[in-house]
Write a protein that holds these residues in place. Structure first.
Motif, PDB file in Angstrom:
ATOM      1  N   GLU A 228      41.863  40.668  40.077  1.00 32.76           N
ATOM      2  CA  GLU A 228      42.685  41.697  40.706  1.00 32.76           C
ATOM      3  C   GLU A 228      43.064  41.337  42.140  1.00 32.76           C
ATOM      4  OE1 GLU A 228      40.899  45.441  39.898  1.00 32.76           O
ATOM      5  OE2 GLU A 228      42.537  46.552  40.844  1.00 32.76           O
ATOM      6  N   GLU A 229      42.184  40.574  42.793  1.00 29.56           N
ATOM      7  CA  GLU A 229      42.428  40.197  44.197  1.00 29.56           C
ATOM      8  C   GLU A 229      43.724  39.407  44.374  1.00 29.56           C
ATOM      9  OE1 GLU A 229      38.156  39.833  44.843  1.00 29.56           O
ATOM     10  OE2 GLU A 229      39.185  41.730  44.443  1.00 29.56           O
ATOM     11  N   GLN A 230      44.169  38.773  43.294  1.00 27.09           N
ATOM     12  CA  GLN A 230      45.377  37.941  43.389  1.00 27.09           C
ATOM     13  C   GLN A 230      46.663  38.757  43.243  1.00 27.09           C
ATOM     14  OE1 GLN A 230      44.594  35.021  44.367  1.00 27.09           O
ATOM     15  NE2 GLN A 230      42.440  35.454  43.922  1.00 27.09           N
ATOM     16  N   LEU A 231      46.513  40.031  42.916  1.00 32.80           N
ATOM     17  CA  LEU A 231      47.691  40.848  42.602  1.00 32.80           C
ATOM     18  C   LEU A 231      48.636  41.114  43.795  1.00 32.80           C
ATOM     19  CD1 LEU A 231      48.797  42.083  40.020  1.00 32.80           C
ATOM     20  CD2 LEU A 231      47.560  44.185  40.561  1.00 32.80           C
ATOM     21  N   PRO A 232      48.104  41.333  45.031  1.00 36.23           N
ATOM     22  CA  PRO A 232      48.994  41.705  46.143  1.00 36.23           C
ATOM     23  C   PRO A 232      50.154  40.736  46.365  1.00 36.23           C
ATOM     24  CG  PRO A 232      46.724  42.086  46.769  1.00 36.23           C
ATOM     25  CD  PRO A 232      46.692  41.406  45.426  1.00 36.23           C
ATOM     26  N   ARG A 233      49.943  39.436  46.123  1.00 34.53           N
ATOM     27  CA  ARG A 233      51.049  38.491  46.362  1.00 34.53           C
ATOM     28  C   ARG A 233      52.222  38.791  45.409  1.00 34.53           C
ATOM     29  NH1 ARG A 233      47.108  34.865  44.856  1.00 34.53           N
ATOM     30  NH2 ARG A 233      47.406  33.444  46.588  1.00 34.53           N
ATOM     31  N   TYR A 234      51.926  39.265  44.198  1.00 35.27           N
ATOM     32  CA  TYR A 234      53.007  39.564  43.244  1.00 35.27           C
ATOM     33  C   TYR A 234      53.727  40.854  43.647  1.00 35.27           C
ATOM     34  CZ  TYR A 234      50.782  35.796  40.857  1.00 35.27           C
ATOM     35  OH  TYR A 234      50.266  34.557  40.593  1.00 35.27           O
ATOM     36  N   ARG A 235      52.943  41.782  44.192  1.00 35.41           N
ATOM     37  CA  ARG A 235      53.570  43.007  44.724  1.00 35.41           C
ATOM     38  C   ARG A 235      54.483  42.647  45.891  1.00 35.41           C
ATOM     39  NH1 ARG A 235      51.368  47.428  42.416  1.00 35.41           N
ATOM     40  NH2 ARG A 235      49.156  47.473  41.911  1.00 35.41           N
ATOM     41  N   GLU A 236      54.010  41.709  46.729  1.00 32.53           N
ATOM     42  CA  GLU A 236      54.804  41.319  47.900  1.00 32.53           C
ATOM     43  C   GLU A 236      56.112  40.656  47.461  1.00 32.53           C
ATOM     44  OE1 GLU A 236      52.880  38.613  50.625  1.00 32.53           O
ATOM     45  OE2 GLU A 236      54.542  38.774  52.069  1.00 32.53           O
ATOM     46  N   LEU A 237      56.005  39.769  46.460  1.00 25.38           N
ATOM     47  CA  LEU A 237      57.223  39.104  45.965  1.00 25.38           C
ATOM     48  C   LEU A 237      58.200  40.141  45.411  1.00 25.38           C
ATOM     49  CD1 LEU A 237      58.822  36.529  45.287  1.00 25.38           C
ATOM     50  CD2 LEU A 237      57.589  36.436  43.102  1.00 25.38           C
ATOM     51  N   ALA A 238      57.664  41.081  44.644  1.00 29.31           N
ATOM     52  CA  ALA A 238      58.519  42.128  44.068  1.00 29.31           C
ATOM     53  C   ALA A 238      59.217  42.900  45.184  1.00 29.31           C
ATOM     54  CB  ALA A 238      57.684  43.070  43.205  1.00 29.31           C
ATOM     55  N   LYS A 239      58.465  43.235  46.221  1.00 31.26           N
ATOM     56  CA  LYS A 239      59.032  44.013  47.328  1.00 31.26           C
ATOM     57  C   LYS A 239      60.133  43.224  48.040  1.00 31.26           C
ATOM     58  CE  LYS A 239      57.457  47.108  50.878  1.00 31.26           C
ATOM     59  NZ  LYS A 239      56.519  47.220  51.978  1.00 31.26           N
ATOM     60  N   ALA A 327      57.305  32.342  50.575  1.00 30.79           N
ATOM     61  CA  ALA A 327      57.583  31.582  51.802  1.00 30.79           C
ATOM     62  C   ALA A 327      59.072  31.252  51.904  1.00 30.79           C
ATOM     63  CB  ALA A 327      56.744  30.306  51.812  1.00 30.79           C
ATOM     64  N   GLU A 328      59.675  30.849  50.774  1.00 31.92           N
ATOM     65  CA  GLU A 328      61.111  30.495  50.775  1.00 31.92           C
ATOM     66  C   GLU A 328      61.968  31.704  51.134  1.00 31.92           C
ATOM     67  OE1 GLU A 328      63.017  27.753  50.145  1.00 31.92           O
ATOM     68  OE2 GLU A 328      61.222  26.491  50.143  1.00 31.92           O
ATOM     69  N   ILE A 329      61.631  32.836  50.542  1.00 27.08           N
ATOM     70  CA  ILE A 329      62.438  34.045  50.804  1.00 27.08           C
ATOM     71  C   ILE A 329      62.296  34.444  52.268  1.00 27.08           C
ATOM     72  CG2 ILE A 329      62.722  36.504  50.252  1.00 27.08           C
ATOM     73  CD1 ILE A 329      61.648  35.772  47.409  1.00 27.08           C
ATOM     74  N   LYS A 330      61.064  34.399  52.779  1.00 27.12           N
ATOM     75  CA  LYS A 330      60.838  34.792  54.180  1.00 27.12           C
ATOM     76  C   LYS A 330      61.566  33.842  55.126  1.00 27.12           C
ATOM     77  CE  LYS A 330      56.569  37.420  54.004  1.00 27.12           C
ATOM     78  NZ  LYS A 330      55.111  37.370  54.134  1.00 27.12           N
ATOM     79  N   ALA A 331      61.569  32.555  54.760  1.00 22.97           N
ATOM     80  CA  ALA A 331      62.234  31.566  55.616  1.00 22.97           C
ATOM     81  C   ALA A 331      63.732  31.839  55.704  1.00 22.97           C
ATOM     82  CB  ALA A 331      61.986  30.165  55.065  1.00 22.97           C
TER      83      ALA A 331
END
Ligand SMILES: Cc1cc2nc3c(=O)[nH]c(=O)nc-3n(C[C@H](O)[C@H](O)[C@H](O)COP(=O)(O)OP(=O)(O)OC[C@H]3O[C@@H](n4cnc5c(N)ncnc54)[C@H](O)[C@@H]3O)c2cc1C
Length: 333
Positions: A228-239, A327-331
């Protein structure tokens, strides 16, 4: 009666008085096409009062007729009165097929009606075909864990009853017919014979994050997720992409995400512009629920089935690929 003596197809329009459930309209649009092939007439069945504007939506789906049912017992949904209404109507008019949205209520009364009429009820078919040789409908759906597509038919019995999940068919109204037949039926069910009691009504607590059926961008997370700890990165990408996350059944089974986010045959049907799957193998039960303009799959197994369904495939570790996308999207922002 011979099965050829059963004529016309019905779609049940579930509603709360103000609004019709979209699944009834979707079914009307799909069954309109089927009736154009079989030569049957399409009737919408409305129990109780429905707002005029919503009835117009029903008419716009190209129905040939509407059967309005009034009487006692329909103030609140209950199995007894609703299954009885369809049983009484069917015995009088002998429809060839009845289609019901696979809502909580539809799933409840449709099989019961089938039992009362000594016929069968299929659930969750994703495609409906007509076999002119037999005159039977074919209800097609993934089966045996998605390994085969099962074709379910009613070779002897009528009416052919099916429940279908919301979103399975497209709402594509063809416009109202000039002369729509109106049938009014009074079917009273004795209120004292209703075996469940309506105690109170609790408004559904709407959580927009859990409503993904109409979402344009969906990040699908699968059993490849280590914890479950790995889930936030997928939420971040979705956002970052203006979307939401969804999942496969194992993530619901593992208590990581709620059922409302399960995509597929027994979950929600989605039609996003962009779907990116991470750590999803590509079982038919899952992909059957997806129609995406662009489908990107990430999996560390180059042989994974999912690569047969996607437009772009990325072989790699799901967490690493997700981080690089972020990282690509943020860049670029
Ligand atoms: C009647 C019925 C109805 C069903 N309905 C649904 C439904 O509605 N929705 C649904 O989703 N399922 C449904 N299922 C279950 C379905 O058959 C599959 O079991 C399920 O979809 C598999 O989910 P998954 O791909 O996430 O998991 P798995 O099949 O376990 O696949 C995990 C994938 O992750 C990959 N992976 C592992 N680690 C990594 C990593 N680090 N990086 C990248 N990739 C990795 C693996 O290579 C593998 O391909 C249903 C089953 C039945 C029998």
């Amino acid at each position: 009666m011979e099965k050829r003596d059963y004529k016309n197809m019905w779609v049940y329009i579930e509603h709360d008085g103000k609004k019709a459930e979209p699944v009834g309209l979707e079914l009307c649009c799909e069954i309109r096409k089927v009736c154009d092939i079989t030569g049957d007439k399409l009737y919408a069945v409305i129990i109780g009062d429905l707002a005029e504007s919503e009835q117009t939506l029903v008419k716009n789906c190209g129905v040939d007729g509407i059967i309005y049912v009034s009487g006692t017992g329909y103030e609140y949904y209950n199995t007894d009165a609703y299954s009885n209404a369809f049983t009484v109507l069917s015995k009088k008019y002998n429809p060839s097929a009845i289609f019901v949205g696979a809502t909580v209520n539809g799933r409840d009364f449709a099989p019961r009606t089938a039992v009362q009429l000594d016929t069968g009820c299929t659930s969750d078919a994703m495609q409906i075909e007509y076999d002119p040789k037999t005159g039977d409908l074919e209800f097609i759906e993934p089966a045996v864990g998605g390994k085969i597509m099962a074709v379910i038919t009613f070779p002897k019995l009528r009416p052919q009853i099916g429940t279908h999940r919301p979103g399975t068919f497209k709402y594509a109204p063809v416009g109202a017919k000039e002369n729509i037949e109106i049938i009014k039926e009074q079917i009273d069910f004795p209120v004292e014979n209703i075996r469940c009691r309506h105690l109170s009504f609790a408004e559904y607590e709407f959580d927009p994050e859990l409503e993904i059926a109409d979402c344009d961008v969906i990040i699908g997370v699968g059993n490849g997720l280590s914890d479950e700890e790995q889930l936030p990165r997928y939420r971040e990408l979705a956002k970052l992409l203006g979307g939401k996350i969804g999942c496969t059944r194992p993530l619901f089974d593992r208590d990581i995400l709620p059922y409302k986010l399960q995509i597929g045959q027994s979950g929600v049907i989605i039609k996003p512009k962009l779907y990116i799957s991470f750590g999803i193998s590509g079982a038919v039960n899952h992909v059957a629920g997806i129609t995406a303009d662009t489908f990107i799959a990430v999996n560390n197994d180059p042989e994974a089935q999912i690569f047969n369904y996607c437009d772009y495939g990325i072989v790699g570790d799901m967490d690493e690929v997700c981080d690089r996308m972020i990282a690509e999207i943020k860049a670029k922002q």
